[in-house]
Write an enzyme that holds these catalytic residues in place. Structure first.
Site, PDB file in Angstrom:
ATOM      1  N   ALA A   1       6.286  11.001   4.951  1.00 43.86           N
ATOM      2  CA  ALA A   1       5.183  11.442   5.818  1.00 43.86           C
ATOM      3  C   ALA A   1       4.095  11.979   4.883  1.00 43.86           C
ATOM      4  O   ALA A   1       3.814  13.175   4.840  1.00 43.86           O
ATOM      5  CB  ALA A   1       5.653  12.515   6.789  1.00 43.86           C
ATOM      6  N   ILE A   2       3.548  11.067   4.089  1.00 43.13           N
ATOM      7  CA  ILE A   2       2.525  11.462   3.105  1.00 43.13           C
ATOM      8  C   ILE A   2       1.249  11.900   3.840  1.00 43.13           C
ATOM      9  O   ILE A   2       0.562  12.825   3.412  1.00 43.13           O
ATOM     10  CB  ILE A   2       2.206  10.286   2.144  1.00 43.13           C
ATOM     11  CG1 ILE A   2       3.499   9.753   1.476  1.00 43.13           C
ATOM     12  CG2 ILE A   2       1.169  10.698   1.100  1.00 43.13           C
ATOM     13  CD1 ILE A   2       4.200  10.687   0.542  1.00 43.13           C
TER      14      ILE A   2
ATOM     15  N   SER B   1       0.816  -1.214   0.000  1.00 41.28           N
ATOM     16  CA  SER B   1       0.000   0.000   0.000  1.00 41.28           C
ATOM     17  C   SER B   1       0.854   1.271   0.000  1.00 41.28           C
ATOM     18  O   SER B   1       1.859   1.359   0.707  1.00 41.28           O
ATOM     19  CB  SER B   1      -0.872  -0.007   1.261  1.00 41.28           C
ATOM     20  OG  SER B   1      -1.547   1.209   1.375  1.00 41.28           O
TER      21      SER B   1
ATOM     22  N   CYS C   1      -0.390   3.635  10.476  1.00 38.00           N
ATOM     23  CA  CYS C   1       0.264   4.757   9.798  1.00 38.00           C
ATOM     24  C   CYS C   1       0.859   5.706  10.835  1.00 38.00           C
ATOM     25  O   CYS C   1       0.135   6.234  11.671  1.00 38.00           O
ATOM     26  CB  CYS C   1      -0.717   5.515   8.909  1.00 38.00           C
ATOM     27  SG  CYS C   1       0.081   6.941   8.136  1.00 38.00           S
TER      28      CYS C   1
ATOM     29  N   ASN D   1      -5.526  -0.586   7.967  1.00 39.25           N
ATOM     30  CA  ASN D   1      -4.317   0.156   8.312  1.00 39.25           C
ATOM     31  C   ASN D   1      -4.476   0.803   9.690  1.00 39.25           C
ATOM     32  O   ASN D   1      -5.082   1.861   9.805  1.00 39.25           O
ATOM     33  CB  ASN D   1      -4.053   1.213   7.233  1.00 39.25           C
ATOM     34  CG  ASN D   1      -2.819   2.036   7.520  1.00 39.25           C
ATOM     35  OD1 ASN D   1      -2.114   1.802   8.500  1.00 39.25           O
ATOM     36  ND2 ASN D   1      -2.560   3.004   6.661  1.00 39.25           N
TER      37      ASN D   1
HETATM   38  C1  LIG Z   1       5.478   6.588   0.075  1.00 40.30           C
HETATM   39  C2  LIG Z   1       4.867   5.543   0.954  1.00 40.30           C
HETATM   40  C3  LIG Z   1       3.492   5.572   1.216  1.00 40.30           C
HETATM   41  C4  LIG Z   1       2.887   4.603   2.025  1.00 40.30           C
HETATM   42  N1  LIG Z   1       1.543   4.639   2.229  1.00 40.30           N
HETATM   43  C5  LIG Z   1       0.953   3.640   2.965  1.00 40.30           C
HETATM   44  C6  LIG Z   1      -0.460   3.618   3.135  1.00 40.30           C
HETATM   45  O1  LIG Z   1      -1.201   4.449   2.591  1.00 40.30           O
HETATM   46  N2  LIG Z   1      -0.985   2.611   3.902  1.00 40.30           N
HETATM   47  C7  LIG Z   1      -0.191   1.643   4.499  1.00 40.30           C
HETATM   48  O2  LIG Z   1      -0.708   0.751   5.185  1.00 40.30           O
HETATM   49  N3  LIG Z   1       1.152   1.634   4.318  1.00 40.30           N
HETATM   50  C8  LIG Z   1       1.728   2.612   3.578  1.00 40.30           C
HETATM   51  N4  LIG Z   1       3.095   2.591   3.388  1.00 40.30           N
HETATM   52  C9  LIG Z   1       3.897   1.510   4.007  1.00 40.30           C
HETATM   53  C10 LIG Z   1       4.189   0.362   3.020  1.00 40.30           C
HETATM   54  O3  LIG Z   1       2.999  -0.227   2.561  1.00 40.30           O
HETATM   55  C11 LIG Z   1       5.097  -0.706   3.660  1.00 40.30           C
HETATM   56  O4  LIG Z   1       4.454  -1.271   4.771  1.00 40.30           O
HETATM   57  C12 LIG Z   1       6.436  -0.124   4.115  1.00 40.30           C
HETATM   58  O5  LIG Z   1       6.912   0.836   3.199  1.00 40.30           O
HETATM   59  C13 LIG Z   1       7.514  -1.187   4.310  1.00 40.30           C
HETATM   60  O6  LIG Z   1       7.755  -1.887   3.112  1.00 40.30           O
HETATM   61  P1  LIG Z   1       8.969  -1.507   2.099  1.00 40.30           P
HETATM   62  O7  LIG Z   1      10.227  -1.403   2.921  1.00 40.30           O
HETATM   63  O8  LIG Z   1       9.000  -2.615   1.107  1.00 40.30           O
HETATM   64  O9  LIG Z   1       8.607  -0.198   1.490  1.00 40.30           O
HETATM   65  C14 LIG Z   1       3.704   3.567   2.588  1.00 40.30           C
HETATM   66  C15 LIG Z   1       5.084   3.535   2.311  1.00 40.30           C
HETATM   67  C16 LIG Z   1       5.663   4.490   1.503  1.00 40.30           C
HETATM   68  C17 LIG Z   1       7.147   4.415   1.224  1.00 40.30           C
END
Ligand SMILES: Cc1cc2nc3c(=O)[nH]c(=O)nc-3n(C[C@H](O)[C@H](O)[C@H](O)COP(=O)(O)O)c2cc1C
Length: 301
Positions: free
Chosen positions: A69-70, A20, A129, A126
């Site tokens: 920090a979207i 996500s 966050c 979620n």
């Molecule tokens: C730019 C960005 C936006 C994200 N937005 C969400 C989100 O809307 N909901 C959520 O559950 N996780 C969100 N995440 C977390 C990711 O889904 C994931 O759990 C986290 O980045 C760890 O995985 P990775 O190291 O492969 O990125 C976001 C991560 C990033 C980098």
């Protein structure tokens, strides 16, 4: 070779999913990769009302990672259903909206509205966050709230309920257990870790929000360790997330106890990583004579 993954009453074709917030609503990647190979698309978080998210700057690169920090910027549930689901449902893969909210009522409303769509495979809740002032992380760090929220969502849907865990707690297995007790079909493990980068010239944090969530290869050993711990605390499937950028990384999660994995920040480096990861898992299974994805669980006690 059996790569299918059972979650609740439904089945994913393969264990390699996209995380996500890092894959938009799928259409952003349409021209770049074959989306039909993906086990499931976990969409950007969707809330009851549209959210502009936090002020910029809201993303910065860190050593082997990314701090974001979207703030759950999204189009809101009505536009999500009318505009985004149209494209998403034309894909050959499972679509799992990531549901967020500031109150239990908001989570429930979003799930109720999404129940009208046959194309929704299930829900990722979620509660983790780290970048919003109200809700999300407040739910995810309190086992009583996690069990209650999961239990109340369980009453609304029979589709797979996947609770997304935060690593920003003392003992993640207590939260995982609370989700299982509430009736979750699976848990996603992990969301980002709280971090801060400071601009020493301006003498203030780089991100307008101050702190952000750390993702990418820097967090992989933490994700693997938490997957190992959680998969021994619950009997529902664990979906491993954190720093996966190749098949070898995904295999670590599967051996730690994950039933499926999500690629997140990795797709910013190369959108083909999910496909290459699936191919690599298949090659490994052939070489090691592993016939079923579930067999990974027997190697590490
Ligand atoms: C730019 C960005 C936006 C994200 N937005 C969400 C989100 O809307 N909901 C959520 O559950 N996780 C969100 N995440 C977390 C990711 O889904 C994931 O759990 C986290 O980045 C760890 O995985 P990775 O190291 O492969 O990125 C976001 C991560 C990033 C980098």
């Amino acid at each position: 070779m059996d790569l299918r993954v059972v979650i609740g009453k439904r089945v994913l074709n393969n264990p390699v999913c996209v995380a996500s917030g890092t894959f938009g609503y799928g259409s952003e990647y349409e021209k770049l990769i074959d989306l039909t190979n993906i086990g499931a698309i976990f969409t950007k978080a969707v809330t009851l009302n549209p959210r502009p998210g936090n002020e910029p700057p809201r993303i910065i690169e860190t050593p082997c990672g990314l701090l974001n920090a979207i703030g759950l910027a999204n189009v809101g549930i009505q536009r999500f259903l009318k505009e985004k689901m149209i494209f998403l449902k034309s894909l050959g893969c499972a679509v799992i909206p990531n549901v967020a909210g500031s109150t239990e009522h908001e989570y429930k409303e979003v799930v109720k509205i999404l129940e009208s769509s046959d194309s929704v495979f299930g829900y990722e809740i979620n509660i983790s966050c780290p970048n919003v002032k109200k809700g999300a992380l407040a739910f995810g760090t309190d086992p009583v709230m996690v069990e209650s929220l999961t239990g109340n969502l369980r009453k609304i849907t029979e589709k797979p309920l996947i609770v997304k865990l935060t690593p920003n707690v003392t003992d993640i297995s207590i939260i995982a257990k609370a989700a299982e007790n509430g009736g979750a079909d699976a848990v996603s493990c992990i969301n980002t870790l709280i971090g801060m980068v400071i601009d020493i010239k301006k003498r203030k944090p780089v991100l307008a929000n101050g702190t952000g969530g750390l993702s990418g290869p820097a967090i992989r050993p933490i994700g693997v360790a938490m997957t190992y711990k959680v998969s021994r605390a619950v009997s529902i499937p664990v979906i491993g997330i954190g720093g996966i950028i190749c098949a070898e990384d995904a295999l670590q999660y599967l051996l730690a106890g994950a039933s499926a994995i999500q690629v997140g920040t990795g797709t910013f480096i190369d959108p083909a990583i999910p496909g290459k990861t699936l191919d690599g898992i298949k090659d490994y299974c052939i070489k090691e004579q592993i016939e079923c994805i579930k067999d990974f669980h027997k190697y590490i006690k």
